[in-house]
Design a protein around this motif. Structure first.
Motif, PDB file in Angstrom:
ATOM      1  N   PHE A 168      16.429  18.565  38.061  1.00 30.96           N
ATOM      2  CA  PHE A 168      15.622  18.624  39.280  1.00 30.96           C
ATOM      3  C   PHE A 168      16.078  19.787  40.165  1.00 30.96           C
ATOM      4  O   PHE A 168      15.273  20.588  40.650  1.00 30.96           O
ATOM      5  CB  PHE A 168      15.761  17.275  40.002  1.00 30.96           C
ATOM      6  CG  PHE A 168      15.068  17.210  41.326  1.00 30.96           C
ATOM      7  CD1 PHE A 168      13.683  17.164  41.393  1.00 30.96           C
ATOM      8  CD2 PHE A 168      15.792  17.192  42.512  1.00 30.96           C
ATOM      9  CE1 PHE A 168      13.038  17.097  42.619  1.00 30.96           C
ATOM     10  CE2 PHE A 168      15.152  17.130  43.733  1.00 30.96           C
ATOM     11  CZ  PHE A 168      13.763  17.081  43.791  1.00 30.96           C
ATOM     12  N   LYS A 171      15.300  23.241  38.587  1.00 30.88           N
ATOM     13  CA  LYS A 171      13.883  23.598  38.661  1.00 30.88           C
ATOM     14  C   LYS A 171      13.503  23.967  40.101  1.00 30.88           C
ATOM     15  O   LYS A 171      12.731  24.894  40.328  1.00 30.88           O
ATOM     16  CB  LYS A 171      13.010  22.440  38.152  1.00 30.88           C
ATOM     17  CG  LYS A 171      11.583  22.903  37.934  1.00 30.88           C
ATOM     18  CD  LYS A 171      10.664  21.843  37.438  1.00 30.88           C
ATOM     19  CE  LYS A 171       9.236  22.271  37.774  1.00 30.88           C
ATOM     20  NZ  LYS A 171       8.295  21.192  37.703  1.00 30.88           N
ATOM     21  N   LYS A 172      14.087  23.253  41.052  1.00 32.57           N
ATOM     22  CA  LYS A 172      13.815  23.532  42.465  1.00 32.57           C
ATOM     23  C   LYS A 172      14.291  24.955  42.817  1.00 32.57           C
ATOM     24  O   LYS A 172      13.593  25.703  43.505  1.00 32.57           O
ATOM     25  CB  LYS A 172      14.544  22.497  43.331  1.00 32.57           C
ATOM     26  CG  LYS A 172      14.101  22.524  44.783  1.00 32.57           C
ATOM     27  CD  LYS A 172      14.828  21.511  45.601  1.00 32.57           C
ATOM     28  CE  LYS A 172      14.596  21.798  47.076  1.00 32.57           C
ATOM     29  NZ  LYS A 172      15.519  21.130  47.943  1.00 32.57           N
ATOM     30  N   GLU A 176      12.000  28.086  44.071  1.00 25.89           N
ATOM     31  CA  GLU A 176      12.287  28.846  45.292  1.00 25.89           C
ATOM     32  C   GLU A 176      12.309  30.345  45.011  1.00 25.89           C
ATOM     33  O   GLU A 176      11.739  31.143  45.759  1.00 25.89           O
ATOM     34  CB  GLU A 176      13.656  28.430  45.873  1.00 25.89           C
ATOM     35  CG  GLU A 176      13.657  27.073  46.550  1.00 25.89           C
ATOM     36  CD  GLU A 176      12.714  27.002  47.766  1.00 25.89           C
ATOM     37  OE1 GLU A 176      12.668  27.983  48.534  1.00 25.89           O
ATOM     38  OE2 GLU A 176      12.009  25.986  47.897  1.00 25.89           O
ATOM     39  N   LYS A 179       8.730  31.480  44.436  1.00 31.86           N
ATOM     40  CA  LYS A 179       7.935  31.417  45.679  1.00 31.86           C
ATOM     41  C   LYS A 179       8.276  32.560  46.626  1.00 31.86           C
ATOM     42  O   LYS A 179       7.422  33.072  47.329  1.00 31.86           O
ATOM     43  CB  LYS A 179       8.211  30.068  46.360  1.00 31.86           C
ATOM     44  CG  LYS A 179       7.007  29.550  47.123  1.00 31.86           C
ATOM     45  CD  LYS A 179       7.165  28.109  47.487  1.00 31.86           C
ATOM     46  CE  LYS A 179       8.317  27.913  48.468  1.00 31.86           C
ATOM     47  NZ  LYS A 179       8.480  26.501  48.843  1.00 31.86           N
TER      48      LYS A 179
ATOM     49  N   MET B   1      10.706  22.530  51.970  1.00 36.26           N
ATOM     50  CA  MET B   1      10.245  21.240  51.449  1.00 36.26           C
ATOM     51  C   MET B   1      11.448  20.351  51.100  1.00 36.26           C
ATOM     52  O   MET B   1      12.350  20.815  50.392  1.00 36.26           O
ATOM     53  CB  MET B   1       9.395  21.473  50.197  1.00 36.26           C
ATOM     54  CG  MET B   1       8.575  20.281  49.844  1.00 36.26           C
ATOM     55  SD  MET B   1       7.146  20.741  48.873  1.00 36.26           S
ATOM     56  CE  MET B   1       6.188  21.722  50.050  1.00 36.26           C
ATOM     57  N   ASN B   2      11.455  19.135  51.635  1.00 37.95           N
ATOM     58  CA  ASN B   2      12.629  18.293  51.389  1.00 37.95           C
ATOM     59  C   ASN B   2      12.630  17.707  49.969  1.00 37.95           C
ATOM     60  O   ASN B   2      11.615  17.682  49.270  1.00 37.95           O
ATOM     61  CB  ASN B   2      12.735  17.181  52.450  1.00 37.95           C
ATOM     62  CG  ASN B   2      11.546  16.245  52.410  1.00 37.95           C
ATOM     63  OD1 ASN B   2      11.081  15.863  51.344  1.00 37.95           O
ATOM     64  ND2 ASN B   2      11.047  15.876  53.591  1.00 37.95           N
ATOM     65  N   ASP B   3      13.825  17.195  49.600  1.00 40.42           N
ATOM     66  CA  ASP B   3      14.005  16.710  48.227  1.00 40.42           C
ATOM     67  C   ASP B   3      13.086  15.542  47.890  1.00 40.42           C
ATOM     68  O   ASP B   3      12.622  15.410  46.763  1.00 40.42           O
ATOM     69  CB  ASP B   3      15.471  16.285  48.005  1.00 40.42           C
ATOM     70  CG  ASP B   3      16.332  17.485  47.672  1.00 40.42           C
ATOM     71  OD1 ASP B   3      15.773  18.617  47.638  1.00 40.42           O
ATOM     72  OD2 ASP B   3      17.545  17.318  47.467  1.00 40.42           O
ATOM     73  N   GLN B   6       9.718  16.913  47.139  1.00 36.15           N
ATOM     74  CA  GLN B   6       9.849  17.649  45.871  1.00 36.15           C
ATOM     75  C   GLN B   6       9.867  16.683  44.681  1.00 36.15           C
ATOM     76  O   GLN B   6       9.246  16.926  43.650  1.00 36.15           O
ATOM     77  CB  GLN B   6      11.145  18.482  45.909  1.00 36.15           C
ATOM     78  CG  GLN B   6      11.249  19.518  44.792  1.00 36.15           C
ATOM     79  CD  GLN B   6      10.275  20.682  44.961  1.00 36.15           C
ATOM     80  OE1 GLN B   6      10.110  21.199  46.067  1.00 36.15           O
ATOM     81  NE2 GLN B   6       9.611  21.062  43.871  1.00 36.15           N
ATOM     82  N   LEU B   7      10.554  15.571  44.878  1.00 36.42           N
ATOM     83  CA  LEU B   7      10.638  14.556  43.818  1.00 36.42           C
ATOM     84  C   LEU B   7       9.260  13.951  43.548  1.00 36.42           C
ATOM     85  O   LEU B   7       8.882  13.712  42.389  1.00 36.42           O
ATOM     86  CB  LEU B   7      11.628  13.466  44.238  1.00 36.42           C
ATOM     87  CG  LEU B   7      12.114  12.528  43.135  1.00 36.42           C
ATOM     88  CD1 LEU B   7      12.837  13.303  42.047  1.00 36.42           C
ATOM     89  CD2 LEU B   7      13.059  11.472  43.713  1.00 36.42           C
ATOM     90  N   GLU B  10       7.286  16.270  41.434  1.00 43.07           N
ATOM     91  CA  GLU B  10       7.682  16.156  40.017  1.00 43.07           C
ATOM     92  C   GLU B  10       7.049  14.920  39.385  1.00 43.07           C
ATOM     93  O   GLU B  10       6.577  14.969  38.243  1.00 43.07           O
ATOM     94  CB  GLU B  10       9.208  16.078  39.871  1.00 43.07           C
ATOM     95  CG  GLU B  10       9.953  17.338  40.286  1.00 43.07           C
ATOM     96  CD  GLU B  10       9.440  18.593  39.598  1.00 43.07           C
ATOM     97  OE1 GLU B  10       9.164  18.549  38.393  1.00 43.07           O
ATOM     98  OE2 GLU B  10       9.290  19.618  40.305  1.00 43.07           O
TER      99      GLU B  10
END
Lengths: 190, 266
Positions: A168, A171-172, A176, A179, B1-3, B6-7, B10
Protein backbone atom coordinates in the motif's frame (compact mmCIF):
# COMPACT_ATOMS: atom_id res chain seq x y z
CA UNK A 1 6.75 22.43 -37.07
CA UNK A 2 10.01 20.76 -35.97
CA UNK A 3 10.18 17.91 -33.48
CA UNK A 4 11.10 19.17 -30.06
CA UNK A 5 13.17 16.46 -28.45
CA UNK A 6 13.88 13.69 -30.86
CA UNK A 7 17.23 12.11 -30.17
CA UNK A 8 17.35 9.43 -32.83
CA UNK A 9 18.16 9.93 -36.47
CA UNK A 10 15.77 7.11 -37.42
CA UNK A 11 12.84 9.05 -35.98
CA UNK A 12 13.86 12.13 -37.95
CA UNK A 13 13.92 9.94 -41.05
CA UNK A 14 10.52 8.42 -40.29
CA UNK A 15 9.15 11.93 -39.93
CA UNK A 16 10.46 12.72 -43.39
CA UNK A 17 8.66 9.64 -44.71
CA UNK A 18 11.97 7.95 -45.54
CA UNK A 19 11.04 4.61 -47.14
CA UNK A 20 14.46 3.04 -46.55
CA UNK A 21 14.16 3.51 -42.78
CA UNK A 22 10.67 1.99 -42.87
CA UNK A 23 11.93 -0.94 -44.95
CA UNK A 24 14.75 -1.61 -42.48
CA UNK A 25 12.21 -1.70 -39.64
CA UNK A 26 9.93 -4.01 -41.60
CA UNK A 27 12.80 -6.33 -42.49
CA UNK A 28 14.52 -6.46 -39.11
CA UNK A 29 11.87 -5.84 -36.49
CA UNK A 30 8.57 -6.92 -37.98
CA UNK A 31 9.42 -10.66 -38.15
CA UNK A 32 10.24 -10.66 -34.42
CA UNK A 33 7.08 -8.75 -33.64
CA UNK A 34 4.94 -11.06 -35.80
CA UNK A 35 6.37 -14.00 -33.85
CA UNK A 36 5.52 -12.27 -30.58
CA UNK A 37 1.92 -11.57 -31.66
CA UNK A 38 1.43 -15.13 -32.90
CA UNK A 39 2.63 -16.41 -29.54
CA UNK A 40 0.23 -14.05 -27.79
CA UNK A 41 -3.19 -14.83 -29.17
CA UNK A 42 -2.83 -12.88 -32.41
CA UNK A 43 -2.50 -13.50 -36.11
CA UNK A 44 -0.06 -12.33 -38.74
CA UNK A 45 -2.64 -9.77 -39.90
CA UNK A 46 -2.97 -8.48 -36.32
CA UNK A 47 0.80 -8.05 -36.27
CA UNK A 48 0.76 -6.14 -39.55
CA UNK A 49 -1.99 -3.79 -38.41
CA UNK A 50 -0.44 -3.20 -34.99
CA UNK A 51 3.06 -2.64 -36.38
CA UNK A 52 1.80 -0.08 -38.86
CA UNK A 53 -0.27 1.75 -36.24
CA UNK A 54 2.64 1.77 -33.78
CA UNK A 55 4.97 3.35 -36.33
CA UNK A 56 2.36 5.89 -37.30
CA UNK A 57 1.69 6.80 -33.66
CA UNK A 58 5.40 7.13 -33.02
CA UNK A 59 5.69 9.53 -35.94
CA UNK A 60 2.70 11.58 -34.74
CA UNK A 61 4.09 11.83 -31.25
CA UNK A 62 7.56 12.74 -32.50
CA UNK A 63 6.05 15.46 -34.65
CA UNK A 64 3.95 17.04 -31.90
CA UNK A 65 5.99 16.67 -28.73
CA UNK A 66 9.22 14.87 -29.60
CA UNK A 67 10.39 11.48 -28.41
CA UNK A 68 13.42 10.84 -26.23
CA UNK A 69 14.74 7.29 -26.35
CA UNK A 70 17.07 5.93 -23.71
CA UNK A 71 17.55 2.48 -25.22
CA UNK A 72 18.31 1.33 -28.76
CA UNK A 73 15.86 2.52 -31.40
CA UNK A 74 14.88 -1.05 -32.29
CA UNK A 75 14.25 -2.00 -28.65
CA UNK A 76 12.15 1.11 -28.19
CA UNK A 77 10.01 0.50 -31.30
CA UNK A 78 9.52 -3.12 -30.25
CA UNK A 79 8.25 -1.98 -26.84
CA UNK A 80 5.85 0.49 -28.47
CA UNK A 81 4.52 -2.29 -30.73
CA UNK A 82 4.25 -4.76 -27.85
CA UNK A 83 2.35 -2.28 -25.68
CA UNK A 84 -0.04 -1.47 -28.49
CA UNK A 85 -0.75 -5.18 -28.92
CA UNK A 86 -1.33 -5.57 -25.16
CA UNK A 87 -3.78 -2.67 -25.32
CA UNK A 88 -5.59 -4.35 -28.20
CA UNK A 89 -5.74 -7.65 -26.30
CA UNK A 90 -7.14 -5.87 -23.28
CA UNK A 91 -9.79 -4.24 -25.47
CA UNK A 92 -10.73 -7.61 -26.99
CA UNK A 93 -10.91 -9.23 -23.56
CA UNK A 94 -13.33 -6.53 -22.39
CA UNK A 95 -15.44 -6.96 -25.51
CA UNK A 96 -15.69 -10.70 -24.94
CA UNK A 97 -16.72 -10.17 -21.34
CA UNK A 98 -19.00 -7.37 -22.49
CA UNK A 99 -17.80 -5.22 -19.62
CA UNK A 100 -19.19 -1.72 -19.51
CA UNK A 101 -20.59 0.29 -22.39
CA UNK A 102 -18.47 0.51 -25.48
CA UNK A 103 -18.49 3.63 -27.50
CA UNK A 104 -17.30 3.42 -31.04
CA UNK A 105 -14.25 5.64 -31.03
CA UNK A 106 -13.26 7.24 -34.28
CA UNK A 107 -9.86 6.32 -35.66
CA UNK A 108 -8.20 9.59 -34.66
CA UNK A 109 -9.47 9.33 -31.09
CA UNK A 110 -8.22 5.74 -30.95
CA UNK A 111 -4.78 6.73 -32.22
CA UNK A 112 -4.54 9.54 -29.64
CA UNK A 113 -5.64 7.20 -26.83
CA UNK A 114 -2.89 4.77 -27.80
CA UNK A 115 -0.25 7.50 -27.96
CA UNK A 116 -1.24 8.71 -24.48
CA UNK A 117 -1.25 5.15 -23.11
CA UNK A 118 2.31 4.64 -24.39
CA UNK A 119 3.42 7.97 -22.88
CA UNK A 120 1.87 6.99 -19.54
CA UNK A 121 3.63 3.64 -19.74
CA UNK A 122 6.98 5.39 -20.19
CA UNK A 123 6.24 7.83 -17.38
CA UNK A 124 5.25 5.03 -14.98
CA UNK A 125 8.38 3.07 -15.86
CA UNK A 126 10.49 6.17 -15.20
CA UNK A 127 8.80 6.79 -11.85
CA UNK A 128 9.23 3.15 -10.84
CA UNK A 129 12.98 3.62 -11.11
CA UNK A 130 12.70 6.33 -8.44
CA UNK A 131 11.37 3.86 -5.88
CA UNK A 132 13.69 1.74 -3.78
CA UNK A 133 14.64 -1.64 -5.29
CA UNK A 134 12.68 -3.43 -2.59
CA UNK A 135 9.52 -1.38 -3.19
CA UNK A 136 9.73 -1.89 -6.95
CA UNK A 137 10.21 -5.63 -6.62
CA UNK A 138 7.47 -5.92 -4.03
CA UNK A 139 4.95 -4.15 -6.28
CA UNK A 140 5.87 -6.34 -9.24
CA UNK A 141 5.51 -9.53 -7.22
CA UNK A 142 2.23 -8.40 -5.70
CA UNK A 143 0.68 -7.41 -9.01
CA UNK A 144 1.94 -10.59 -10.63
CA UNK A 145 -0.30 -12.38 -8.15
CA UNK A 146 2.48 -13.94 -6.09
CA UNK A 147 0.67 -15.28 -2.98
CA UNK A 148 0.97 -13.25 0.23
CA UNK A 149 2.63 -16.07 2.16
CA UNK A 150 5.38 -16.23 -0.47
CA UNK A 151 5.85 -12.44 -0.31
CA UNK A 152 6.00 -12.56 3.50
CA UNK A 153 8.76 -15.15 3.36
CA UNK A 154 10.69 -13.58 0.50
CA UNK A 155 10.71 -10.05 1.96
CA UNK A 156 10.94 -11.18 5.59
CA UNK A 157 7.75 -9.48 6.79
CA UNK A 158 6.28 -10.50 10.14
CA UNK A 159 2.70 -10.98 8.90
CA UNK A 160 0.59 -10.85 5.74
CA UNK A 161 -0.92 -7.62 7.02
CA UNK A 162 2.56 -6.09 7.30
CA UNK A 163 3.19 -7.12 3.67
CA UNK A 164 -0.10 -5.54 2.56
CA UNK A 165 0.74 -2.29 4.40
CA UNK A 166 4.09 -2.17 2.63
CA UNK A 167 2.50 -2.74 -0.79
CA UNK A 168 0.00 0.00 0.00
CA UNK A 169 2.76 2.46 0.97
CA UNK A 170 4.90 1.66 -2.06
CA UNK A 171 1.98 2.16 -4.42
CA UNK A 172 1.04 5.41 -2.68
CA UNK A 173 4.60 6.62 -3.09
CA UNK A 174 4.52 5.74 -6.78
CA UNK A 175 1.18 7.52 -7.22
CA UNK A 176 2.62 10.66 -5.59
CA UNK A 177 5.64 10.63 -7.88
CA UNK A 178 3.42 10.32 -10.96
CA UNK A 179 0.91 12.92 -9.79
CA UNK A 180 3.64 15.47 -9.18
CA UNK A 181 5.11 15.14 -12.64
CA UNK A 182 4.05 17.82 -15.10
CA UNK A 183 3.88 15.20 -17.86
CA UNK A 184 1.06 13.33 -16.15
CA UNK A 185 -1.18 16.39 -16.17
CA UNK A 186 -0.68 16.75 -19.90
CA UNK A 187 -1.71 13.12 -20.38
CA UNK A 188 -4.73 13.18 -18.10
CA UNK A 189 -6.17 16.60 -17.39
CA UNK A 190 -8.76 18.27 -19.57
CA UNK B 1 -5.07 12.57 0.52
CA UNK B 2 -5.14 10.71 3.82
CA UNK B 3 -4.40 7.01 4.22
CA UNK B 4 -8.02 6.16 5.03
CA UNK B 5 -9.30 7.61 1.75
CA UNK B 6 -6.38 6.08 -0.13
CA UNK B 7 -7.28 2.69 1.31
CA UNK B 8 -10.87 3.14 0.14
CA UNK B 9 -9.58 3.93 -3.35
CA UNK B 10 -7.63 0.66 -3.33
CA UNK B 11 -10.69 -1.26 -2.15
CA UNK B 12 -12.85 0.35 -4.85
CA UNK B 13 -10.32 -0.24 -7.63
CA UNK B 14 -9.69 -3.84 -6.62
CA UNK B 15 -13.43 -4.52 -6.50
CA UNK B 16 -13.41 -5.55 -2.85
CA UNK B 17 -16.19 -3.12 -1.80
CA UNK B 18 -19.77 -4.30 -1.40
CA UNK B 19 -22.26 -3.00 -3.99
CA UNK B 20 -23.66 -0.52 -1.48
CA UNK B 21 -20.20 0.72 -0.48
CA UNK B 22 -19.19 1.06 -4.13
CA UNK B 23 -22.34 3.09 -4.93
CA UNK B 24 -21.69 5.43 -2.02
CA UNK B 25 -18.06 5.79 -3.04
CA UNK B 26 -19.05 6.61 -6.62
CA UNK B 27 -21.36 9.38 -5.38
CA UNK B 28 -18.47 10.81 -3.40
CA UNK B 29 -16.18 10.49 -6.41
CA UNK B 30 -18.57 12.27 -8.76
CA UNK B 31 -18.66 15.23 -6.42
CA UNK B 32 -14.92 15.39 -5.90
CA UNK B 33 -12.67 15.85 -8.96
CA UNK B 34 -9.50 15.24 -6.98
CA UNK B 35 -10.81 11.90 -5.72
CA UNK B 36 -11.88 10.95 -9.24
CA UNK B 37 -8.38 11.69 -10.56
CA UNK B 38 -6.82 9.63 -7.77
CA UNK B 39 -9.05 6.69 -8.66
CA UNK B 40 -8.12 6.97 -12.33
CA UNK B 41 -4.42 7.04 -11.45
CA UNK B 42 -4.78 4.06 -9.12
CA UNK B 43 -6.46 2.06 -11.90
CA UNK B 44 -3.78 3.07 -14.41
CA UNK B 45 -1.02 2.01 -12.02
CA UNK B 46 -2.70 -1.34 -11.41
CA UNK B 47 -2.85 -1.94 -15.14
CA UNK B 48 0.78 -0.97 -15.51
CA UNK B 49 2.02 -3.10 -12.63
CA UNK B 50 0.04 -6.09 -13.90
CA UNK B 51 1.75 -5.80 -17.29
CA UNK B 52 -1.29 -4.63 -19.25
CA UNK B 53 -2.22 -1.35 -20.89
CA UNK B 54 -4.95 0.97 -19.68
CA UNK B 55 -7.64 2.50 -21.84
CA UNK B 56 -8.26 5.84 -20.17
CA UNK B 57 -10.49 8.32 -21.95
CA UNK B 58 -8.67 10.96 -23.99
CA UNK B 59 -8.71 14.33 -22.19
CA UNK B 60 -9.40 17.46 -24.17
CA UNK B 61 -6.41 19.76 -23.88
CA UNK B 62 -3.91 21.62 -26.03
CA UNK B 63 -1.67 18.58 -26.42
CA UNK B 64 -4.40 16.17 -27.53
CA UNK B 65 -5.78 18.83 -29.91
CA UNK B 66 -2.36 19.11 -31.52
CA UNK B 67 -2.10 15.33 -31.87
CA UNK B 68 -5.54 15.10 -33.47
CA UNK B 69 -4.79 17.95 -35.80
CA UNK B 70 -1.57 16.28 -36.98
CA UNK B 71 -3.17 12.83 -37.36
CA UNK B 72 -5.86 14.32 -39.60
CA UNK B 73 -3.41 16.41 -41.63
CA UNK B 74 -2.51 15.69 -45.23
CA UNK B 75 1.12 15.18 -44.20
CA UNK B 76 0.11 12.40 -41.77
CA UNK B 77 -2.12 10.71 -44.35
CA UNK B 78 0.77 10.70 -46.82
CA UNK B 79 3.05 9.12 -44.20
CA UNK B 80 0.39 6.51 -43.51
CA UNK B 81 0.17 5.69 -47.19
CA UNK B 82 3.96 5.33 -47.38
CA UNK B 83 3.90 2.94 -44.41
CA UNK B 84 1.13 0.93 -46.06
CA UNK B 85 3.02 0.63 -49.32
CA UNK B 86 6.21 -0.49 -47.54
CA UNK B 87 4.19 -3.10 -45.68
CA UNK B 88 2.55 -4.35 -48.84
CA UNK B 89 5.89 -4.56 -50.56
CA UNK B 90 7.25 -6.68 -47.72
CA UNK B 91 4.25 -9.00 -47.72
CA UNK B 92 5.09 -10.25 -51.18
CA UNK B 93 8.50 -8.83 -52.05
CA UNK B 94 8.45 -6.70 -55.16
CA UNK B 95 4.93 -7.93 -55.82
CA UNK B 96 3.74 -4.83 -57.57
CA UNK B 97 6.67 -4.40 -59.95
CA UNK B 98 6.75 -8.15 -60.52
CA UNK B 99 3.04 -8.15 -61.18
CA UNK B 100 3.33 -5.29 -63.66
CA UNK B 101 6.11 -7.16 -65.44
CA UNK B 102 4.04 -10.31 -65.26
CA UNK B 103 1.10 -8.58 -66.93
CA UNK B 104 3.35 -7.39 -69.77
CA UNK B 105 4.82 -10.86 -70.16
CA UNK B 106 1.35 -12.40 -70.08
CA UNK B 107 0.14 -9.97 -72.76
CA UNK B 108 3.13 -10.83 -74.90
CA UNK B 109 2.42 -14.51 -74.30
CA UNK B 110 -1.14 -14.13 -75.54
CA UNK B 111 0.09 -12.47 -78.73
CA UNK B 112 2.71 -15.16 -79.30
CA UNK B 113 0.10 -17.79 -78.59
CA UNK B 114 -2.30 -16.34 -81.12
CA UNK B 115 0.39 -15.98 -83.75
CA UNK B 116 2.01 -19.35 -83.30
CA UNK B 117 -1.13 -21.19 -82.13
CA UNK B 118 0.85 -23.20 -79.61
CA UNK B 119 0.59 -22.98 -75.84
CA UNK B 120 3.82 -24.54 -74.83
CA UNK B 121 5.91 -21.45 -74.10
CA UNK B 122 4.57 -20.98 -70.56
CA UNK B 123 3.45 -23.64 -68.13
CA UNK B 124 -0.28 -24.20 -68.19
CA UNK B 125 -2.31 -24.68 -65.00
CA UNK B 126 -2.09 -28.38 -65.66
CA UNK B 127 1.67 -27.92 -66.00
CA UNK B 128 2.04 -26.23 -62.59
CA UNK B 129 -0.07 -28.98 -61.01
CA UNK B 130 2.22 -31.56 -62.53
CA UNK B 131 5.31 -29.73 -61.37
CA UNK B 132 3.86 -29.38 -57.89
CA UNK B 133 3.16 -33.11 -57.73
CA UNK B 134 6.69 -33.78 -58.92
CA UNK B 135 8.46 -31.45 -56.49
CA UNK B 136 6.29 -31.27 -53.39
CA UNK B 137 7.01 -33.91 -50.79
CA UNK B 138 5.74 -34.25 -47.24
CA UNK B 139 9.11 -35.78 -46.47
CA UNK B 140 10.53 -32.25 -46.59
CA UNK B 141 8.63 -31.51 -43.37
CA UNK B 142 10.81 -31.79 -40.26
CA UNK B 143 10.43 -34.48 -37.64
CA UNK B 144 8.33 -33.47 -34.64
CA UNK B 145 9.56 -36.21 -32.33
CA UNK B 146 11.43 -34.52 -29.52
CA UNK B 147 12.71 -35.59 -26.16
CA UNK B 148 10.18 -35.13 -23.36
CA UNK B 149 6.44 -34.77 -23.72
CA UNK B 150 6.22 -31.08 -24.53
CA UNK B 151 5.17 -31.58 -28.12
CA UNK B 152 2.31 -34.04 -27.69
CA UNK B 153 -0.21 -31.78 -29.42
CA UNK B 154 2.24 -31.08 -32.20
CA UNK B 155 2.87 -34.79 -32.65
CA UNK B 156 -0.87 -35.53 -32.67
CA UNK B 157 -1.28 -32.83 -35.30
CA UNK B 158 1.49 -34.36 -37.40
CA UNK B 159 -0.14 -37.79 -37.17
CA UNK B 160 -3.53 -36.34 -38.21
CA UNK B 161 -1.77 -34.57 -41.08
CA UNK B 162 -0.15 -37.82 -42.25
CA UNK B 163 -3.59 -39.49 -42.07
CA UNK B 164 -4.93 -36.64 -44.22
CA UNK B 165 -7.33 -35.52 -41.47
CA UNK B 166 -6.47 -31.93 -42.21
CA UNK B 167 -9.22 -30.24 -40.18
CA UNK B 168 -8.18 -32.25 -37.09
CA UNK B 169 -4.53 -31.54 -37.76
CA UNK B 170 -5.24 -27.81 -37.91
CA UNK B 171 -7.17 -27.96 -34.62
CA UNK B 172 -4.21 -29.73 -32.92
CA UNK B 173 -1.74 -27.22 -34.31
CA UNK B 174 -3.85 -24.28 -33.10
CA UNK B 175 -4.21 -25.85 -29.68
CA UNK B 176 -0.47 -26.44 -29.48
CA UNK B 177 0.23 -22.86 -30.57
CA UNK B 178 -2.09 -21.48 -27.90
CA UNK B 179 -0.51 -23.66 -25.23
CA UNK B 180 3.08 -22.57 -25.62
CA UNK B 181 5.03 -19.35 -25.50
CA UNK B 182 7.75 -20.64 -27.79
CA UNK B 183 6.36 -23.06 -30.36
CA UNK B 184 8.62 -25.50 -32.14
CA UNK B 185 9.40 -24.09 -35.59
CA UNK B 186 8.05 -27.32 -37.12
CA UNK B 187 4.59 -26.04 -36.16
CA UNK B 188 4.71 -23.28 -38.78
CA UNK B 189 5.71 -25.69 -41.55
CA UNK B 190 3.09 -28.28 -40.59
CA UNK B 191 0.39 -25.67 -40.13
CA UNK B 192 1.30 -24.08 -43.46
CA UNK B 193 1.27 -27.46 -45.22
CA UNK B 194 -2.12 -28.20 -43.66
CA UNK B 195 -3.56 -24.88 -44.79
CA UNK B 196 -2.18 -25.54 -48.25
CA UNK B 197 -4.05 -28.85 -48.30
CA UNK B 198 -7.18 -26.92 -47.30
CA UNK B 199 -6.55 -24.53 -50.23
CA UNK B 200 -5.88 -21.58 -47.91
CA UNK B 201 -2.75 -20.50 -49.73
CA UNK B 202 -2.49 -17.02 -48.23
CA UNK B 203 -2.71 -18.49 -44.72
CA UNK B 204 -0.12 -21.10 -45.67
CA UNK B 205 2.29 -18.44 -46.93
CA UNK B 206 1.92 -16.51 -43.65
CA UNK B 207 2.94 -19.64 -41.74
CA UNK B 208 5.91 -20.31 -44.00
CA UNK B 209 7.04 -16.71 -43.48
CA UNK B 210 6.93 -17.29 -39.73
CA UNK B 211 9.11 -20.37 -40.23
CA UNK B 212 11.56 -18.24 -42.22
CA UNK B 213 11.56 -15.60 -39.49
CA UNK B 214 12.06 -18.17 -36.75
CA UNK B 215 15.86 -18.10 -37.18
CA UNK B 216 15.93 -21.83 -36.45
CA UNK B 217 18.26 -24.25 -38.18
CA UNK B 218 15.51 -25.36 -40.57
CA UNK B 219 14.25 -21.84 -41.28
CA UNK B 220 15.23 -21.93 -44.96
CA UNK B 221 12.78 -24.79 -45.48
CA UNK B 222 10.18 -22.03 -45.20
CA UNK B 223 11.31 -20.58 -48.56
CA UNK B 224 10.88 -23.93 -50.28
CA UNK B 225 7.39 -24.45 -48.87
CA UNK B 226 6.46 -20.87 -49.71
CA UNK B 227 7.48 -21.47 -53.33
CA UNK B 228 5.42 -24.68 -53.30
CA UNK B 229 2.38 -22.79 -51.99
CA UNK B 230 2.66 -20.21 -54.77
CA UNK B 231 3.08 -22.99 -57.32
CA UNK B 232 0.05 -24.88 -56.06
CA UNK B 233 -2.04 -21.70 -56.08
CA UNK B 234 -1.02 -21.15 -59.72
CA UNK B 235 0.88 -17.94 -58.93
CA UNK B 236 3.88 -18.75 -61.13
CA UNK B 237 5.35 -15.23 -60.94
CA UNK B 238 5.72 -15.32 -57.18
CA UNK B 239 6.78 -18.98 -57.15
CA UNK B 240 9.60 -18.02 -59.51
CA UNK B 241 10.50 -15.03 -57.37
CA UNK B 242 10.95 -17.22 -54.28
CA UNK B 243 12.75 -19.93 -56.24
CA UNK B 244 15.21 -17.33 -57.57
CA UNK B 245 15.86 -16.33 -53.98
CA UNK B 246 16.60 -19.97 -53.05
CA UNK B 247 18.80 -20.37 -56.15
CA UNK B 248 20.86 -17.40 -55.03
CA UNK B 249 21.77 -18.99 -51.69
CA UNK B 250 23.60 -22.33 -51.84
CA UNK B 251 22.88 -23.08 -48.19
CA UNK B 252 19.11 -22.76 -48.60
CA UNK B 253 17.08 -25.94 -48.38
CA UNK B 254 16.54 -27.64 -51.75
CA UNK B 255 18.81 -25.16 -53.49
CA UNK B 256 19.51 -27.52 -56.42
CA UNK B 257 15.88 -28.55 -56.79
CA UNK B 258 14.88 -24.87 -56.84
CA UNK B 259 17.28 -24.18 -59.71
CA UNK B 260 15.95 -27.17 -61.61
CA UNK B 261 12.31 -26.19 -61.08
CA UNK B 262 13.01 -22.61 -62.03
CA UNK B 263 14.40 -23.76 -65.38
CA UNK B 264 11.21 -25.72 -66.01
CA UNK B 265 9.08 -22.73 -65.16
CA UNK B 266 11.09 -20.32 -67.37
Amino acid sequence: MLPKATNHIQIEKLLQGDEDTMKVLYNTLFPKFASYVKKNRGTYSDAEETFQNALFQLIARAKVSGVTINTSFEAYVFTVCKNLWLKELNKRKKEVRNEGVFELKDETEDQVASILAQERWELFEEMLTKLSDKCRLLLKEYFNKVPYHVIVKKFSYATENAAFQRVFKCKKQLAELVKNSSKYNQLTRS
Amino acid sequence: MNDELQLKIEQYVSGSMSEHEANEFEKLMNANAELKSAVTLSKQLNFHLSGTMDDTEVPKNEYTDKLKSFIESEEAQELKETLKSVQLERRVPKLRSKRRRFILVAAAAVIIFLVSAIGLLFPSEQGTDKLFAQYYSEEDLPSVIRRGNDNTLLEQGAVAFQNEDFADALAYFKEYEASTEEPDMALYLYKGATLMELSNYYGAIEEFELAIDSESIDATKGFWFKAMAYLKSGDVANAKYVLKDISGHVWYYNHDKAKELLKKLD
